[in-house]
Design a protein around this motif. Sequence first.
Motif: not given
Length: 189
Positions: A58-65, A79-80, A101, A103
Motif C-alpha cells: 500500500i502506498h500513500r496518496k501523495d506517492l511519496i513512498d 494507493v491507499e 503493510d 511499501r
Amino acid sequence: MITIPEHSVYILIDVQNSDPAKSRGLTPQRQAYLNNVERVTEYFRTRGDVPIVHIREIHRKDLIDFGRELDGAENIHCVEGNPEATYYEPTAPIEGEYTVDKRRYSAFFGTDLEILLRGLKAEHLFLVGGMTDICVHYTAVDAHQYNYHVHVFKEAVGTPSSDEVAQAALDNIEYFQTGSIISVEDLFN
C-alpha cells in the motif's frame, strides 16, 4: 505429502485486488493462481494451528513512498483508498489473523514482520502470493537471510511476467534453499 513442522507460519504476500495486467482481464493463469491461493489458505485455516499473516502493499496518496520503484516498468499502483489496494476477498484476513503493510517489494523491508515472526517463534515460512519474480522472490531472499526455512507453493504464486521469468525466480529460491519449492497438491496427497 507435506509435513508442516512446528513453528510454521503461513504468509500471503500481496494477495490483493491489484492486477498489473487488469486491462487484459482475469487471465486463466491469474485465475488458477488465485484458486490455488484459496485452497492453501483454506487448508491452513482448517488446521487452525498455524498462524496466518497477510502482507499488503500500500502506498500513500501523495506517492511519496514509491521511491525508486517507479524508475522501471512499474506504474502507480496500490494507493491507499483505491480498490486495488484492498485484500482479495476470498482470502482476506479474518479474526485472529495478522496483517502487515509494506511499501517496498520485500515484506521485511521497513515493516514489523520480523518482530511479529519472532513473537510467533517462527522457523518455517510457507509463502504464496504475487508477484513471483518480485515481491515473493524478495521476501523469500530476505527470509533466507534471517535464517528461516522457506517453502513456496509454486502453483500459488503468480505474476504477469513471462513463465520463464517466474520460473527463474523459483529456481533462484530453490538454489539457496534446496527443497523450498513445493506443490499445492502435496498438501492433499
